[in-house]
Design a protein around this motif. Structure first.
Motif, PDB file in Angstrom:
ATOM      1  N   TYR A   1      13.528  -1.792 -11.442  1.00 47.51           N
ATOM      2  CA  TYR A   1      13.517  -2.055 -10.106  1.00 47.51           C
ATOM      3  C   TYR A   1      11.934  -2.735  -9.898  1.00 47.51           C
ATOM      4  N   ARG A   2      11.882  -3.339  -8.862  1.00 44.16           N
ATOM      5  CA  ARG A   2      10.679  -3.878  -8.635  1.00 44.16           C
ATOM      6  C   ARG A   2       9.216  -2.687  -8.398  1.00 44.16           C
ATOM      7  N   PRO A   3       8.315  -2.452  -9.048  1.00 42.04           N
ATOM      8  CA  PRO A   3       7.559  -1.195  -8.926  1.00 42.04           C
ATOM      9  C   PRO A   3       7.107  -0.985  -7.499  1.00 42.04           C
ATOM     10  N   ALA A   4       6.877   0.355  -7.134  1.00 46.74           N
ATOM     11  CA  ALA A   4       6.028   0.387  -5.798  1.00 46.74           C
ATOM     12  C   ALA A   4       4.548   0.221  -5.956  1.00 46.74           C
ATOM     13  N   TYR A   5       3.991  -0.504  -4.890  1.00 52.18           N
ATOM     14  CA  TYR A   5       2.680  -1.108  -5.079  1.00 52.18           C
ATOM     15  C   TYR A   5       1.723  -0.915  -4.006  1.00 52.18           C
ATOM     16  N   HIS A   6       0.671  -0.621  -4.227  1.00 49.77           N
ATOM     17  CA  HIS A   6      -0.549  -0.260  -3.664  1.00 49.77           C
ATOM     18  C   HIS A   6      -1.866  -1.061  -3.588  1.00 49.77           C
ATOM     19  N   ALA A   7      -2.404  -1.602  -2.576  1.00 53.99           N
ATOM     20  CA  ALA A   7      -3.935  -2.224  -2.860  1.00 53.99           C
ATOM     21  C   ALA A   7      -4.665  -1.851  -1.820  1.00 53.99           C
ATOM     22  N   LEU A   8      -5.884  -1.927  -2.159  1.00 57.65           N
ATOM     23  CA  LEU A   8      -6.988  -1.710  -1.281  1.00 57.65           C
ATOM     24  C   LEU A   8      -7.977  -3.017  -1.226  1.00 57.65           C
ATOM     25  N   TYR A   9      -8.193  -3.484  -0.111  1.00 57.18           N
ATOM     26  CA  TYR A   9      -8.978  -4.864  -0.134  1.00 57.18           C
ATOM     27  C   TYR A   9     -10.033  -4.337   0.684  1.00 57.18           C
ATOM     28  N   ARG A  10     -11.310  -4.986   0.304  1.00 54.92           N
ATOM     29  CA  ARG A  10     -12.561  -4.901   0.899  1.00 54.92           C
ATOM     30  C   ARG A  10     -13.310  -6.272   0.924  1.00 54.92           C
ATOM     31  N   ALA A  11     -14.146  -6.649   2.065  1.00 60.56           N
ATOM     32  CA  ALA A  11     -14.704  -7.768   2.204  1.00 60.56           C
ATOM     33  C   ALA A  11     -16.206  -7.335   2.950  1.00 60.56           C
ATOM     34  N   ALA A  12     -16.962  -7.944   2.080  1.00 60.33           N
ATOM     35  CA  ALA A  12     -18.366  -7.624   2.693  1.00 60.33           C
ATOM     36  C   ALA A  12     -18.901  -8.987   3.388  1.00 60.33           C
TER      37      ALA A  12
END
Lengths: 749, 151
Positions: free
Chosen positions: A469-480
């Motif tokens: 399978y295509r893996p399960a993904y998670h992303a945290l983005y931050r901008a200052a």
């Protein structure tokens, strides 16, 4: 014109008949019927063929057969690769027949469907194959007419000597040309002289497809062939304990039931050997329905397995992969991902002083994005034909990675490489799933055991529940942002089960002074692998949605915001490892801006924009939609693409349209979830794919015109449309769509 | 096992199969007509679409003992020379990518045009909604159906 030395591909230009073994003959007649194709109707087949090199042969009547080396998966290389050879051969496309080449590593380079690389990597070799054949024909004519070869010209398959007024068709000198040595160097055409490349040619298999002629692996037949199916563990984390085949064996048409073991104990799997289920039960019988029906009568006991380690031979060297025990669930994955994202990750890139910049920021924007596991679901379920004897193995069917699987098969069957003959049929899709050819090994072992030719067939349920399978993904983005709303720092922390999608050196790395990229991963026993634009198929959605939010917070137009960042990356890049060309990136954004009338015609429209770079090409999209949250209607999608020279424009547009529909479908509806190790979806009633009513009403595709050698198109148009869709949905609904699938998701529900 | 007489593409055939065998596998395994494709086995994808007396049905759930004397048409028999207006339009629009679902798409579209020779866009989308194309050629399929309808 360019003069190139032929050394690079010299082995390819030696006659293939000297190199191919006699073993190719089995099944050859079927393949000759299924895999050779008229470029157009009405050519007369020559009485005699003269082989000029491994790529092409010419008949006495001037008809040319060109071998298409790479597996055809729907990306249309069976048309576009021969077009490149025909261009340099300088022949009329109407006189070209195309044949799918078998696997032959002695002649062809990189017979792989993957990485959007077929045209990109074969471009020089295909051109040289055509050009060197043309030179041999010119040499033969010069000899025949006793004139200097420099005075010979060609046009559309005819050789001319202007001074004497002599002319001859390629077919008339093909016999003599075939005897000549391969030239040491050849002239390649100037791009401006191209007559075939850059013009739209119809799919060479088009007629066969619309009339239902045999083309696909599942269509392959051989006298005396048996049908086989496998029974695999119902859940990841389980293995075979025992089985009782008494009932199955009493069912009509059933020949045999037995266990197979995919790898020998001391085998070190390659990347393409990924599989979670190495011990299976095989059921063999006379016909598909008999075997399919009998499957239900197999009594099997499964048991959980303990943690184990597997030594994988990867592209980046050998690695020891830990496979944890346990019956995993989506709820558990989500909880683990949330916890992991709260901890520091592994730092993959750090520019400036991001920690300090975030401390000093006037405003910090922080968002989380997720995407579930996906199954590939090509329309043609996995299948393969195998005929294995004591000293030879013939395998025929749909495979994206034949030259790698040849090694796996040789090791498992204990045969030398040259005794493994692999022939590729047209594939009913793959999207990466057919890079992992365990089904070839299964078919071969079953054939070996029953001592007969066998066609292995997966049901749709097998295909979805035995996935890579295509893996399960998670992303945290931050901008200052500082107090003037300038972007002063950017932070991405990416994770997944069992791997993450981070490309640390991609945009906006290089465009922001203070930048931090981190990664993490959670171990799993669920098998994963490449699916169309691996990693990028999540990155583009998350990153491009986040940039939209950042632009909004800064009070900037989302296109101008991206162009400003790219200007910075071009003029004064931060760091040295940025893996994109900022000018080409900006080029597609400007093109989609202009073609969509972004500046003039956006009023009253729910529009979203996104752009992404992957697999060496650049794509930008604008999506226009109407409707509401429950019933969004995608009215129009614009695509602007820079993939260098476009070989077959209408086919390239078709592939782009398909990638856009695919991207919309996967991000809106695609989801594979797990309960106690078992996939919750197993067929199209529960695993949702995009359908006719949900496709965009209109798609408009534009290519940047340039002279850059082709940089690939199978994957690049897939990722960015998902980001543009998320941004357009925000305009239509006021809600941000951060979790896939957009219409329903396990994370928030 | 039982003997069934079938009329497929204007020819008479006789097969000896289990009565529960879906027409899909009778066509593919016993009559060597492999243009009709296996996609899901549960009437969810449309790849196996054939005509029974001109009506589009999913052959994966049409059992051989339910066919009786109805005339079966498969993609191989849609036209004498592969020149049905839809087949021509499919070539003209260069619709296929992988091509696997297309015989089912064409058979479903042929039944649509027979019942409704000039469908609107919405009627096309809704009539074709049971046919999945994983490559995403939907916009071309719609264009080809419109071309065929106008020919």
């Amino acid at each position: 014109m360019t003069i190139v030395k032929t050394e690079l591909n010299r082995r390819s230009f030696i006659k293939s008949s000297l190199l191919t073994g006699g073993g190719l003959l089995i099944g050859f007649n079927w393949l000759a019927a299924a895999c050779s194709t008229s470029a157009s109707k009405g050519q007369s087949i020559p009485d005699e063929w003269f082989e000029i090199n491994g790529y092409l042969k010419i008949g006495e009547n001037g008809v040319v057969t060109i071998m298409s080396p790479n597996p055809e998966i729907g990306q249309n290389v069976k048309t576009s690769m021969p077009m490149i050879v025909a261009e340099e051969l300088d022949v009329d496309w109407k006189n070209v027949l195309v044949e799918q080449a078998p696997l032959n590593t002695a002649i062809f380079n990189r017979q792989l469907a993957g990485g959007s690389d077929s045209i990109k990597q074969s471009w020089p070799g295909l051109r040289m194959a055509g050009a060197s054949a043309r030179k041999m024909l010119m040499d033969a004519a010069a000899k025949k007419w006793n004139v200097p070869v420099e005075e010979i010209t060609t046009e559309l398959g005819i050789l001319y000597h202007k001074n004497s007024g002599k002319k001859a068709g390629y077919g008339e000198v093909a016999s003599a040309a075939a005897q000549l040595p391969v030239p040491k160097e050849v002239e390649l055409k100037d791009l401006k002289d191209f007559k075939i490349i850059g013009t739209s040619k119809k799919n060479v298999d088009g007629h066969k497809i619309v009339t239902g002629q045999p083309l696909f692996g599942l269509d392959y037949k051989k006298e005396g062939m048996l049908i086989a199916m496998i029974v695999h563990p119902p859940a990841f984390g389980m293995k075979l304990k025992s089985f009782d085949a008494t009932d199955v064996k009493t069912k009509p048409g059933i020949k045999d039931v037995f266990q197979i073991k995919i790898f020998n104990d001391d085998y070190k799997p390659q990347w393409c050997d990924t599989t979670s289920f190495t011990e299976l039960v095989a059921i063999v019988g006379n016909s598909t329905w008999e075997v399919m029906s009998a499957k239900a009568y197999l009594k099997v006991e499964w048991e959980p397995f303990a943690d184990y380690k597997i030594a994988m031979a990867g592209w980046g060297g050998d690695q020891l992969v830990n496979v944890p025990a346990g019956l995993e669930s989506t709820a558990e994955h989500n909880a683990k991902m949330t916890a992991a994202s709260a901890k520091p990750g592994k730092i993959e890139r750090r520019d400036g002083n991001p920690e300090e910049a975030f401390k000093e920021a006037a405003k910090v924007i922080e968002r989380t994005y997720t995407a579930p596991f996906l199954a590939h679901t090509p329309m043609e379920p996995m299948n393969f034909f195998a005929d294995v004897t004591a000293d030879n193995a013939v395998l025929i069917g749909p495979i994206q990675s034949p030259e790698y699987m040849e090694k796996t098969l040789a090791a498992r069957l204990g045969l030398p490489l040259e005794k493994i003959d692999i022939q590729m049929t047209r594939m009913g899709g793959g999207f990466g799933r057919r890079l992992y050819g365990h089904f070839m090994v299964e078919a071969a072992l079953i054939s070996q055991k029953v001592k007969a030719p066998v066609k292995l067939i997966y049901t749709r349920e097998d295909e979805i529940t035995f996935g890579i399978y295509r893996p399960a993904y998670h992303a945290l983005y931050r901008a200052a942002l500082d107090d003037k709303n300038n972007l002063i720092a950017f932070h991405v922390k990416m994770g997944g089960v069992p791997e993450n999608a981070l490309h640390a050196n991609r945009f906006p790395a290089g465009a922001v002074d203070n930048y931090l990229a981190e990664s993490w991963a959670i171990e799993s026993n669920i098998s994963v692998g490449a699916m169309r634009a691996p990693g990028s198929n999540f990155n583009a959605v998350a990153e491009q949605s986040f940039l939209d939010e950042v632009a909004e917070a800064m009070g900037k137009d989302p296109i101008q915001f991206r162009l400003d960042l790219l200007k910075r990356a071009k003029e004064n890049p931060v760091g040295e490892k940025n893996d994109y060309d900022a000018a080409r990136y900006a080029g597609v954004i400007e093109l989609v801006r202009d073609k969509s009338g972004w500046e003039k015609d956006s009023a009253g429209k729910n529009r979203g924009v996104a752009a992404y770079f992957c697999h060496s090409s650049y794509v930008a999209n604008v999506v226009d939609l109407t409707g509401d949250k429950d019933n969004p209607v995608i009215q129009k999608v614009y695509a602007a693409i820079d993939c260098g020279i476009v070989v077959n424009p209408d086919a390239a547009i078709n592939m782009t349209e398909g990638a856009i529909v695919d991207g919309i479908g996967q991000s809106m509806y695609g989801q594979l979830t797990f309960s106690k190790g078992q996939p919750d979806q197993d067929n199209f009633d529960s695993y949702r794919l995009i359908r006719h009513t949900e496709a965009p009403k209109e798609i408009e595709v534009h290519f940047v015109q340039n002279e850059i050698h082709p940089t690939g198109l199978g994957e690049p148009p897939y990722p960015p449309v998902m980001g543009a869709l998320a941004n357009a949905l925000y305009k239509a609904t006021g809600d941000r769509y951060r979790h896939q699938p957009f219409i329903k998701n396990s994370f928030e529900s | 096992m039982a003997i069934f007489k079938l009329k497929v593409n204007r020819k008479e055939y006789q097969v000896d199969v289990d009565p529960s065998t879906p027409m899909l596998w009778v066509l593919r395994d016993h009559l060597n007509l492999v243009g009709t494709k296996f996609g899901c086995g549960m009437a969810q994808c449309g790849a196996c679409t054939i005509h029974l007396d001109g009506i589009a049905v999913r052959s994966c759930i049409t059992f051989v003992d339910s066919v009786g004397d109805k005339e079966i048409t498969t993609i191989e028999g849609l036209s004498e020379n592969g020149d049905h207006p839809l087949q021509q339009a499919w070539i003209e629009h260069d619709v296929p990518q992988c091509g696997y679902c297309q015989s089912g798409q064409i058979m479903n579209a042929a039944a649509l045009l027979k019942a409704n020779p000039h469908p609107t866009d919405e009627e096309i989308e809704s009539a074709m909604n049971g046919n999945i194309c994983r490559c995403g050629t939907y916009t071309r399929i719609k264009a080809a159906i419109k071309t065929a309808a106008n020919s």
